[in-house]
Motif scaffolding. Structure first.
Motif, PDB file in Angstrom:
ATOM      1  N   ILE A   1       0.863  -1.181   0.000  1.00  0.00           N
ATOM      2  CA  ILE A   1       0.000   0.000   0.000  1.00  0.00           C
ATOM      3  C   ILE A   1       0.901   1.232   0.000  1.00  0.00           C
ATOM      4  N   HIS A   2       0.929   1.935  -1.112  1.00  0.00           N
ATOM      5  CA  HIS A   2       1.702   3.174  -1.186  1.00  0.00           C
ATOM      6  C   HIS A   2       1.058   4.254  -0.326  1.00  0.00           C
ATOM      7  N   HIS A   3       1.887   5.152   0.207  1.00  0.00           N
ATOM      8  CA  HIS A   3       1.345   6.321   0.881  1.00  0.00           C
ATOM      9  C   HIS A   3       0.468   7.109  -0.092  1.00  0.00           C
ATOM     10  N   GLY A   4      -0.549   7.749   0.471  1.00  0.00           N
ATOM     11  CA  GLY A   4      -1.374   8.666  -0.310  1.00  0.00           C
ATOM     12  C   GLY A   4      -1.184  10.086   0.199  1.00  0.00           C
ATOM     13  N   PHE A   5      -1.514  11.068  -0.637  1.00  0.00           N
ATOM     14  CA  PHE A   5      -1.247  12.463  -0.323  1.00  0.00           C
ATOM     15  C   PHE A   5      -2.455  13.332  -0.650  1.00  0.00           C
ATOM     16  N   ASP A   6      -2.658  14.353   0.154  1.00  0.00           N
ATOM     17  CA  ASP A   6      -3.629  15.386  -0.190  1.00  0.00           C
ATOM     18  C   ASP A   6      -2.931  16.291  -1.211  1.00  0.00           C
ATOM     19  N   LEU A   7      -2.938  15.854  -2.447  1.00  0.00           N
ATOM     20  CA  LEU A   7      -2.108  16.479  -3.481  1.00  0.00           C
ATOM     21  C   LEU A   7      -2.518  17.915  -3.763  1.00  0.00           C
ATOM     22  N   ALA A   8      -3.786  18.249  -3.545  1.00  0.00           N
ATOM     23  CA  ALA A   8      -4.244  19.612  -3.812  1.00  0.00           C
ATOM     24  C   ALA A   8      -3.469  20.621  -2.974  1.00  0.00           C
ATOM     25  N   MET A   9      -3.058  20.239  -1.768  1.00  0.00           N
ATOM     26  CA  MET A   9      -2.270  21.135  -0.927  1.00  0.00           C
ATOM     27  C   MET A   9      -0.997  21.575  -1.632  1.00  0.00           C
ATOM     28  N   PHE A  10      -0.325  20.623  -2.278  1.00  0.00           N
ATOM     29  CA  PHE A  10       0.948  20.910  -2.931  1.00  0.00           C
ATOM     30  C   PHE A  10       0.746  21.555  -4.302  1.00  0.00           C
ATOM     31  N   MET A  11      -0.342  21.186  -4.967  1.00  0.00           N
ATOM     32  CA  MET A  11      -0.580  21.713  -6.310  1.00  0.00           C
ATOM     33  C   MET A  11      -1.168  23.116  -6.289  1.00  0.00           C
ATOM     34  N   GLN A  12      -1.795  23.491  -5.154  1.00  0.00           N
ATOM     35  CA  GLN A  12      -2.434  24.800  -5.069  1.00  0.00           C
ATOM     36  C   GLN A  12      -1.958  25.540  -3.814  1.00  0.00           C
ATOM     37  N   PRO A  13      -0.673  25.885  -3.758  1.00  0.00           N
ATOM     38  CA  PRO A  13      -0.142  26.581  -2.583  1.00  0.00           C
ATOM     39  C   PRO A  13      -0.755  27.967  -2.436  1.00  0.00           C
ATOM     40  N   GLN A  14      -0.797  28.456  -1.194  1.00  0.00           N
ATOM     41  CA  GLN A  14      -1.355  29.769  -0.920  1.00  0.00           C
ATOM     42  C   GLN A  14      -0.260  30.833  -1.088  1.00  0.00           C
ATOM     43  N   ALA A  15      -0.496  31.772  -1.992  1.00  0.00           N
ATOM     44  CA  ALA A  15       0.531  32.763  -2.328  1.00  0.00           C
ATOM     45  C   ALA A  15       0.967  33.576  -1.115  1.00  0.00           C
ATOM     46  N   ASP A  16       0.019  33.929  -0.231  1.00  0.00           N
ATOM     47  CA  ASP A  16       0.377  34.745   0.931  1.00  0.00           C
ATOM     48  C   ASP A  16       1.264  33.966   1.904  1.00  0.00           C
ATOM     49  N   GLN A  17       1.003  32.656   2.022  1.00  0.00           N
ATOM     50  CA  GLN A  17       1.831  31.839   2.907  1.00  0.00           C
ATOM     51  C   GLN A  17       3.236  31.641   2.337  1.00  0.00           C
ATOM     52  N   VAL A  18       3.313  31.495   1.035  1.00  0.00           N
ATOM     53  CA  VAL A  18       4.625  31.376   0.390  1.00  0.00           C
ATOM     54  C   VAL A  18       5.415  32.668   0.586  1.00  0.00           C
ATOM     55  N   ALA A  19       4.750  33.798   0.402  1.00  0.00           N
ATOM     56  CA  ALA A  19       5.405  35.091   0.576  1.00  0.00           C
ATOM     57  C   ALA A  19       5.888  35.273   2.011  1.00  0.00           C
ATOM     58  N   ALA A  20       5.065  34.851   2.968  1.00  0.00           N
ATOM     59  CA  ALA A  20       5.443  34.977   4.376  1.00  0.00           C
ATOM     60  C   ALA A  20       6.669  34.134   4.692  1.00  0.00           C
ATOM     61  N   LEU A  21       6.751  32.953   4.093  1.00  0.00           N
ATOM     62  CA  LEU A  21       7.901  32.082   4.337  1.00  0.00           C
ATOM     63  C   LEU A  21       9.161  32.650   3.684  1.00  0.00           C
ATOM     64  N   ARG A  22       8.974  33.283   2.551  1.00  0.00           N
ATOM     65  CA  ARG A  22      10.119  33.914   1.883  1.00  0.00           C
ATOM     66  C   ARG A  22      10.701  35.029   2.761  1.00  0.00           C
ATOM     67  N   VAL A  23       9.814  35.767   3.413  1.00  0.00           N
ATOM     68  CA  VAL A  23      10.261  36.812   4.341  1.00  0.00           C
ATOM     69  C   VAL A  23      10.906  36.188   5.573  1.00  0.00           C
ATOM     70  N   LYS A  24      10.284  35.128   6.093  1.00  0.00           N
ATOM     71  CA  LYS A  24      10.780  34.468   7.300  1.00  0.00           C
ATOM     72  C   LYS A  24      12.236  34.041   7.148  1.00  0.00           C
ATOM     73  N   TYR A  25      12.579  33.508   5.978  1.00  0.00           N
ATOM     74  CA  TYR A  25      13.933  33.007   5.762  1.00  0.00           C
ATOM     75  C   TYR A  25      14.804  33.971   4.954  1.00  0.00           C
ATOM     76  N   ALA A  26      14.285  35.188   4.755  1.00  0.00           N
ATOM     77  CA  ALA A  26      15.042  36.247   4.073  1.00  0.00           C
ATOM     78  C   ALA A  26      15.608  35.773   2.738  1.00  0.00           C
ATOM     79  N   ILE A  27      14.751  35.121   1.956  1.00  0.00           N
ATOM     80  CA  ILE A  27      15.141  34.680   0.619  1.00  0.00           C
ATOM     81  C   ILE A  27      14.608  35.712  -0.364  1.00  0.00           C
ATOM     82  N   ASN A  28      15.471  36.637  -0.769  1.00  0.00           N
ATOM     83  CA  ASN A  28      15.032  37.780  -1.552  1.00  0.00           C
ATOM     84  C   ASN A  28      15.537  37.709  -2.993  1.00  0.00           C
ATOM     85  N   ASP A  29      16.767  38.155  -3.207  1.00  0.00           N
ATOM     86  CA  ASP A  29      17.292  38.201  -4.572  1.00  0.00           C
ATOM     87  C   ASP A  29      18.178  37.011  -4.912  1.00  0.00           C
ATOM     88  N   SER A  30      18.130  35.970  -4.090  1.00  0.00           N
ATOM     89  CA  SER A  30      18.932  34.777  -4.368  1.00  0.00           C
ATOM     90  C   SER A  30      18.406  34.059  -5.606  1.00  0.00           C
TER      91      SER A  30
END
Length: 375
Positions: free
Chosen positions: A167-196
Protein backbone atom coordinates in the motif's frame (compact mmCIF):
# COMPACT_ATOMS: atom_id res chain seq x y z
CA UNK A 1 -29.44 -2.99 8.78
CA UNK A 2 -26.02 -1.35 8.47
CA UNK A 3 -23.14 -3.03 10.27
CA UNK A 4 -21.27 -1.24 13.01
CA UNK A 5 -17.95 0.43 12.09
CA UNK A 6 -14.76 -1.53 12.73
CA UNK A 7 -12.92 -0.27 15.83
CA UNK A 8 -9.34 0.46 14.72
CA UNK A 9 -6.66 1.73 17.08
CA UNK A 10 -3.42 3.26 15.84
CA UNK A 11 -0.35 2.92 18.07
CA UNK A 12 2.31 5.45 17.04
CA UNK A 13 5.74 6.08 18.57
CA UNK A 14 7.69 9.33 18.91
CA UNK A 15 5.93 11.42 16.28
CA UNK A 16 5.46 15.16 16.71
CA UNK A 17 3.65 15.98 13.47
CA UNK A 18 2.76 13.88 10.45
CA UNK A 19 0.42 14.98 7.69
CA UNK A 20 -0.37 11.37 6.78
CA UNK A 21 -1.93 10.66 10.18
CA UNK A 22 -3.82 13.95 10.05
CA UNK A 23 -5.26 12.96 6.67
CA UNK A 24 -6.21 9.50 7.92
CA UNK A 25 -7.88 10.99 10.99
CA UNK A 26 -9.77 13.53 8.87
CA UNK A 27 -10.83 11.54 5.84
CA UNK A 28 -11.10 7.83 6.70
CA UNK A 29 -14.75 6.81 6.26
CA UNK A 30 -16.28 7.13 9.74
CA UNK A 31 -19.24 4.97 8.76
CA UNK A 32 -16.82 2.10 8.16
CA UNK A 33 -14.01 2.83 10.64
CA UNK A 34 -14.14 4.01 14.25
CA UNK A 35 -10.64 5.35 14.78
CA UNK A 36 -8.67 5.87 18.02
CA UNK A 37 -5.04 6.64 18.79
CA UNK A 38 -2.43 5.66 21.37
CA UNK A 39 0.68 7.84 21.20
CA UNK A 40 3.92 6.62 22.76
CA UNK A 41 5.55 9.84 23.82
CA UNK A 42 6.63 11.83 26.86
CA UNK A 43 5.34 15.26 25.80
CA UNK A 44 2.36 16.87 24.14
CA UNK A 45 2.74 16.90 20.35
CA UNK A 46 1.19 18.61 17.36
CA UNK A 47 -0.38 15.31 16.35
CA UNK A 48 -1.98 14.86 19.78
CA UNK A 49 -3.35 18.41 19.73
CA UNK A 50 -4.69 17.88 16.21
CA UNK A 51 -6.54 14.72 17.26
CA UNK A 52 -7.97 16.28 20.42
CA UNK A 53 -9.19 19.35 18.53
CA UNK A 54 -11.15 17.04 16.25
CA UNK A 55 -12.66 15.10 19.12
CA UNK A 56 -10.97 11.80 18.30
CA UNK A 57 -10.14 9.37 21.12
CA UNK A 58 -6.44 9.75 21.91
CA UNK A 59 -4.33 8.63 24.86
CA UNK A 60 -0.67 9.36 25.50
CA UNK A 61 1.39 6.58 27.08
CA UNK A 62 4.71 7.74 28.51
CA UNK A 63 7.55 5.97 26.73
CA UNK A 64 11.20 6.99 26.82
CA UNK A 65 12.80 3.70 25.83
CA UNK A 66 13.29 0.07 26.79
CA UNK A 67 13.07 0.85 30.52
CA UNK A 68 9.40 1.75 29.97
CA UNK A 69 8.62 -1.32 27.87
CA UNK A 70 6.72 -3.34 30.47
CA UNK A 71 4.69 -0.43 31.85
CA UNK A 72 3.85 0.74 28.32
CA UNK A 73 2.61 -2.72 27.30
CA UNK A 74 0.40 -2.85 30.41
CA UNK A 75 -0.99 0.64 29.73
CA UNK A 76 -1.61 -0.02 26.03
CA UNK A 77 -3.23 -3.36 26.78
CA UNK A 78 -5.60 -1.73 29.28
CA UNK A 79 -6.55 0.99 26.79
CA UNK A 80 -7.16 -1.45 23.94
CA UNK A 81 -9.40 -3.47 26.26
CA UNK A 82 -11.26 -0.33 27.34
CA UNK A 83 -11.90 0.66 23.74
CA UNK A 84 -12.66 -2.95 22.70
CA UNK A 85 -10.38 -2.50 19.70
CA UNK A 86 -10.89 -5.00 16.90
CA UNK A 87 -7.89 -3.96 14.80
CA UNK A 88 -4.54 -2.61 16.00
CA UNK A 89 -2.30 -0.83 13.49
CA UNK A 90 1.20 0.09 14.69
CA UNK A 91 3.67 2.57 13.25
CA UNK A 92 7.41 2.78 13.94
CA UNK A 93 9.75 0.51 15.83
CA UNK A 94 8.78 1.01 19.49
CA UNK A 95 5.08 1.06 18.68
CA UNK A 96 5.43 -2.21 16.80
CA UNK A 97 6.91 -3.94 19.85
CA UNK A 98 4.59 -2.40 22.46
CA UNK A 99 1.38 -2.31 20.44
CA UNK A 100 1.60 -5.74 18.85
CA UNK A 101 2.54 -7.46 22.11
CA UNK A 102 -0.37 -5.80 23.92
CA UNK A 103 -2.74 -6.75 21.11
CA UNK A 104 -1.44 -10.32 21.05
CA UNK A 105 -1.95 -10.71 24.81
CA UNK A 106 -5.56 -9.58 24.37
CA UNK A 107 -6.13 -11.94 21.45
CA UNK A 108 -7.04 -9.14 19.05
CA UNK A 109 -7.41 -11.00 15.75
CA UNK A 110 -6.10 -8.38 13.31
CA UNK A 111 -2.69 -6.92 14.16
CA UNK A 112 -1.15 -4.75 11.46
CA UNK A 113 2.21 -3.04 11.29
CA UNK A 114 3.34 -0.65 8.62
CA UNK A 115 7.01 -1.15 7.81
CA UNK A 116 8.52 2.34 7.61
CA UNK A 117 12.16 1.34 7.09
CA UNK A 118 13.92 -0.68 4.44
CA UNK A 119 17.39 -2.11 5.10
CA UNK A 120 18.39 0.46 7.74
CA UNK A 121 18.62 -2.07 10.56
CA UNK A 122 20.37 -4.63 8.37
CA UNK A 123 23.07 -2.06 7.57
CA UNK A 124 23.51 -0.11 10.77
CA UNK A 125 21.82 -1.96 13.65
CA UNK A 126 21.89 -5.71 12.92
CA UNK A 127 20.69 -6.60 16.42
CA UNK A 128 17.50 -4.64 15.72
CA UNK A 129 16.75 -7.06 12.88
CA UNK A 130 15.86 -9.65 15.54
CA UNK A 131 13.20 -7.29 16.85
CA UNK A 132 11.93 -6.74 13.30
CA UNK A 133 11.62 -10.48 12.81
CA UNK A 134 9.83 -10.74 16.17
CA UNK A 135 7.28 -8.05 15.32
CA UNK A 136 6.85 -9.54 11.85
CA UNK A 137 5.76 -12.72 13.63
CA UNK A 138 3.40 -10.88 15.98
CA UNK A 139 1.65 -9.13 13.08
CA UNK A 140 -1.10 -10.82 11.13
CA UNK A 141 -0.66 -8.32 8.28
CA UNK A 142 2.30 -6.16 7.25
CA UNK A 143 1.88 -3.08 5.08
CA UNK A 144 4.86 -2.65 2.74
CA UNK A 145 4.94 0.95 1.53
CA UNK A 146 7.04 0.17 -1.59
CA UNK A 147 8.10 -2.76 -3.71
CA UNK A 148 11.58 -2.37 -2.19
CA UNK A 149 10.23 -2.84 1.35
CA UNK A 150 8.13 -5.78 0.20
CA UNK A 151 11.22 -7.51 -1.19
CA UNK A 152 13.21 -6.86 2.01
CA UNK A 153 10.42 -8.44 4.06
CA UNK A 154 10.02 -11.49 1.85
CA UNK A 155 13.57 -12.17 0.68
CA UNK A 156 15.70 -10.96 3.59
CA UNK A 157 13.38 -11.56 6.53
CA UNK A 158 11.47 -14.58 5.20
CA UNK A 159 8.01 -13.13 5.77
CA UNK A 160 5.27 -15.09 4.02
CA UNK A 161 4.11 -13.19 0.90
CA UNK A 162 0.52 -13.83 1.97
CA UNK A 163 1.09 -11.63 5.03
CA UNK A 164 2.45 -8.64 3.08
CA UNK A 165 0.17 -6.01 1.55
CA UNK A 166 1.65 -3.35 -0.76
CA UNK A 167 0.00 0.00 0.00
CA UNK A 168 1.70 3.17 -1.19
CA UNK A 169 1.35 6.32 0.88
CA UNK A 170 -1.37 8.67 -0.31
CA UNK A 171 -1.25 12.46 -0.32
CA UNK A 172 -3.63 15.39 -0.19
CA UNK A 173 -2.11 16.48 -3.48
CA UNK A 174 -4.24 19.61 -3.81
CA UNK A 175 -2.27 21.13 -0.93
CA UNK A 176 0.95 20.91 -2.93
CA UNK A 177 -0.58 21.71 -6.31
CA UNK A 178 -2.43 24.80 -5.07
CA UNK A 179 -0.14 26.58 -2.58
CA UNK A 180 -1.35 29.77 -0.92
CA UNK A 181 0.53 32.76 -2.33
CA UNK A 182 0.38 34.74 0.93
CA UNK A 183 1.83 31.84 2.91
CA UNK A 184 4.63 31.38 0.39
CA UNK A 185 5.41 35.09 0.58
CA UNK A 186 5.44 34.98 4.38
CA UNK A 187 7.90 32.08 4.34
CA UNK A 188 10.12 33.91 1.88
CA UNK A 189 10.26 36.81 4.34
CA UNK A 190 10.78 34.47 7.30
CA UNK A 191 13.93 33.01 5.76
CA UNK A 192 15.04 36.25 4.07
CA UNK A 193 15.14 34.68 0.62
CA UNK A 194 15.03 37.78 -1.55
CA UNK A 195 17.29 38.20 -4.57
CA UNK A 196 18.93 34.78 -4.37
CA UNK A 197 18.96 32.80 -7.62
CA UNK A 198 18.83 29.95 -8.08
CA UNK A 199 17.49 28.55 -4.81
CA UNK A 200 18.35 24.85 -4.59
CA UNK A 201 16.24 23.01 -2.03
CA UNK A 202 16.93 19.88 -0.02
CA UNK A 203 14.46 18.48 2.52
CA UNK A 204 16.13 15.56 4.25
CA UNK A 205 17.37 14.57 7.67
CA UNK A 206 21.11 14.88 7.92
CA UNK A 207 21.98 11.20 7.89
CA UNK A 208 24.59 9.49 5.75
CA UNK A 209 21.95 7.64 3.73
CA UNK A 210 20.38 10.83 2.37
CA UNK A 211 23.49 11.75 0.36
CA UNK A 212 23.67 15.44 1.32
CA UNK A 213 27.45 15.05 1.38
CA UNK A 214 27.34 14.76 -2.43
CA UNK A 215 25.00 17.71 -2.93
CA UNK A 216 27.22 20.25 -1.15
CA UNK A 217 30.25 19.90 -3.49
CA UNK A 218 27.86 19.98 -6.47
CA UNK A 219 26.33 23.21 -5.22
CA UNK A 220 29.77 24.71 -4.63
CA UNK A 221 30.54 24.10 -8.31
CA UNK A 222 27.19 25.61 -9.31
CA UNK A 223 27.93 28.78 -7.33
CA UNK A 224 30.93 29.49 -9.53
CA UNK A 225 28.47 30.12 -12.35
CA UNK A 226 25.66 31.54 -10.19
CA UNK A 227 27.26 33.71 -7.46
CA UNK A 228 23.88 34.46 -5.84
CA UNK A 229 22.81 30.81 -5.67
CA UNK A 230 21.42 29.71 -2.31
CA UNK A 231 21.33 26.19 -0.89
CA UNK A 232 18.47 25.56 1.56
CA UNK A 233 18.90 22.50 3.77
CA UNK A 234 15.62 21.78 5.55
CA UNK A 235 15.05 19.23 8.30
CA UNK A 236 18.65 20.03 9.20
CA UNK A 237 19.19 17.63 12.06
CA UNK A 238 20.33 14.04 12.42
CA UNK A 239 23.25 11.79 13.28
CA UNK A 240 25.29 13.07 10.30
CA UNK A 241 24.88 16.72 11.25
CA UNK A 242 28.51 17.28 12.29
CA UNK A 243 29.81 15.89 9.00
CA UNK A 244 27.42 18.09 7.03
CA UNK A 245 28.58 21.15 8.98
CA UNK A 246 32.20 20.34 8.21
CA UNK A 247 31.42 20.07 4.50
CA UNK A 248 29.51 23.36 4.50
CA UNK A 249 32.47 25.11 6.09
CA UNK A 250 34.86 23.47 3.67
CA UNK A 251 33.00 24.26 0.46
CA UNK A 252 30.72 27.26 1.03
CA UNK A 253 30.70 30.73 2.51
CA UNK A 254 28.03 31.44 5.11
CA UNK A 255 25.93 33.50 2.71
CA UNK A 256 25.66 30.54 0.32
CA UNK A 257 23.34 28.40 2.44
CA UNK A 258 20.55 28.39 5.00
CA UNK A 259 19.68 25.56 7.35
CA UNK A 260 16.13 25.00 8.57
CA UNK A 261 15.91 22.55 11.49
CA UNK A 262 12.12 22.26 11.21
CA UNK A 263 9.40 23.90 9.15
CA UNK A 264 5.73 23.09 9.56
CA UNK A 265 4.65 24.58 6.25
CA UNK A 266 6.33 22.21 3.83
CA UNK A 267 3.81 23.05 1.12
CA UNK A 268 5.01 26.65 0.97
CA UNK A 269 8.65 25.71 1.51
CA UNK A 270 8.80 23.77 -1.76
CA UNK A 271 7.64 26.90 -3.59
CA UNK A 272 10.78 28.76 -2.52
CA UNK A 273 12.94 26.41 -4.59
CA UNK A 274 13.93 26.83 -8.24
CA UNK A 275 15.38 23.30 -8.27
CA UNK A 276 14.87 20.45 -5.83
CA UNK A 277 17.51 17.77 -5.14
CA UNK A 278 17.14 14.45 -3.33
CA UNK A 279 20.00 11.97 -3.77
CA UNK A 280 20.01 9.01 -1.35
CA UNK A 281 23.13 6.87 -1.67
CA UNK A 282 21.49 3.52 -2.59
CA UNK A 283 18.25 2.07 -3.93
CA UNK A 284 17.37 0.77 -0.46
CA UNK A 285 18.30 3.91 1.49
CA UNK A 286 14.69 5.10 1.47
CA UNK A 287 11.78 2.95 2.52
CA UNK A 288 9.42 5.29 0.66
CA UNK A 289 10.74 8.84 0.22
CA UNK A 290 7.65 11.05 0.45
CA UNK A 291 9.67 13.99 -0.81
CA UNK A 292 9.77 12.47 -4.32
CA UNK A 293 5.99 12.77 -4.52
CA UNK A 294 5.79 16.13 -2.75
CA UNK A 295 8.37 17.80 -4.98
CA UNK A 296 6.66 16.66 -8.19
CA UNK A 297 3.21 17.57 -6.87
CA UNK A 298 4.64 21.02 -6.08
CA UNK A 299 5.78 21.39 -9.68
CA UNK A 300 9.47 21.87 -8.83
CA UNK A 301 12.04 20.66 -11.40
CA UNK A 302 13.95 17.94 -9.59
CA UNK A 303 17.18 15.96 -9.58
CA UNK A 304 16.94 12.51 -8.02
CA UNK A 305 18.69 9.25 -7.39
CA UNK A 306 16.37 6.25 -7.50
CA UNK A 307 15.64 4.99 -4.00
CA UNK A 308 12.56 3.76 -2.16
CA UNK A 309 9.43 4.39 -4.21
CA UNK A 310 11.25 6.40 -6.91
CA UNK A 311 12.00 3.46 -9.27
CA UNK A 312 8.26 2.80 -9.43
CA UNK A 313 7.37 6.13 -11.05
CA UNK A 314 10.35 8.46 -11.66
CA UNK A 315 11.46 8.44 -15.31
CA UNK A 316 14.61 10.20 -16.54
CA UNK A 317 13.88 13.24 -18.72
CA UNK A 318 10.17 12.51 -18.44
CA UNK A 319 9.26 13.79 -14.94
CA UNK A 320 12.72 14.44 -13.37
CA UNK A 321 16.43 14.11 -14.02
CA UNK A 322 18.03 10.96 -12.61
CA UNK A 323 21.68 10.87 -11.56
CA UNK A 324 23.91 8.00 -10.40
CA UNK A 325 24.39 7.36 -6.71
CA UNK A 326 27.15 9.29 -4.90
CA UNK A 327 28.11 11.43 -7.89
CA UNK A 328 28.59 15.15 -7.16
CA UNK A 329 29.60 15.98 -10.73
CA UNK A 330 26.42 14.42 -12.12
CA UNK A 331 24.32 16.32 -9.57
CA UNK A 332 25.95 19.61 -10.59
CA UNK A 333 25.45 18.95 -14.31
CA UNK A 334 21.78 18.01 -13.79
CA UNK A 335 21.05 21.16 -11.77
CA UNK A 336 22.84 23.33 -14.32
CA UNK A 337 20.91 21.66 -17.14
CA UNK A 338 17.58 22.45 -15.50
CA UNK A 339 18.55 26.06 -14.96
CA UNK A 340 19.56 26.51 -18.60
CA UNK A 341 16.57 24.72 -20.20
CA UNK A 342 13.14 26.18 -19.31
CA UNK A 343 11.43 24.02 -21.94
CA UNK A 344 12.74 20.88 -20.26
CA UNK A 345 11.68 22.19 -16.84
CA UNK A 346 8.13 22.81 -18.03
CA UNK A 347 7.90 19.34 -19.56
CA UNK A 348 9.13 17.75 -16.33
CA UNK A 349 6.73 19.85 -14.29
CA UNK A 350 3.66 18.86 -16.30
CA UNK A 351 4.58 15.18 -16.39
CA UNK A 352 5.48 15.15 -12.69
CA UNK A 353 2.16 16.58 -11.57
CA UNK A 354 0.35 14.15 -13.85
CA UNK A 355 2.08 10.98 -12.60
CA UNK A 356 1.62 11.69 -8.89
CA UNK A 357 -2.02 12.66 -9.46
CA UNK A 358 -2.53 9.25 -11.02
CA UNK A 359 -0.64 7.05 -8.56
CA UNK A 360 -0.60 8.69 -5.12
CA UNK A 361 -4.07 10.04 -4.42
CA UNK A 362 -5.37 10.14 -0.88
CA UNK A 363 -8.56 8.43 -2.02
CA UNK A 364 -6.67 5.39 -3.32
CA UNK A 365 -4.67 5.15 -0.08
CA UNK A 366 -7.69 5.41 2.21
CA UNK A 367 -9.66 2.88 0.19
CA UNK A 368 -6.78 0.39 0.50
CA UNK A 369 -6.66 0.89 4.27
CA UNK A 370 -10.43 0.56 4.65
CA UNK A 371 -10.37 -2.67 2.66
CA UNK A 372 -7.58 -4.05 4.86
CA UNK A 373 -9.45 -3.18 8.07
CA UNK A 374 -12.85 -4.44 6.95
CA UNK A 375 -12.02 -7.64 5.07
Amino acid sequence: MASSPVRVTYVIAHINKALSFEWIASFLDKQKIELSFILLNTVDTELERFLRERGLPVVRVSYRGKSDLFSAIVAVKAQLKRWQSQVVHTHLFDANVVGLLAARFLGIPKRILTRHHSTYHHQYFPRAVYYDRFTNTLATHIVAITQMVKQVLIKQEQVSPSKVRLIHHGFDLAMFMQPQADQVAALRVKYAINDSYPVVGVIARQTELKGIQYIIPAFAELRKKYPKALLVLANAQGDYHAQVQALLQQYLSKDAYKQVPFENDLVSLYQLFDVYVHTPIADHSEAFGQTYVEALASGIPSVFTLSGVAPEFIRHEDNALIVPFMDSEAIYKAIERLLSDPVLCERLRVAGVSVVAEQFTLKRYLCALEQLYCE
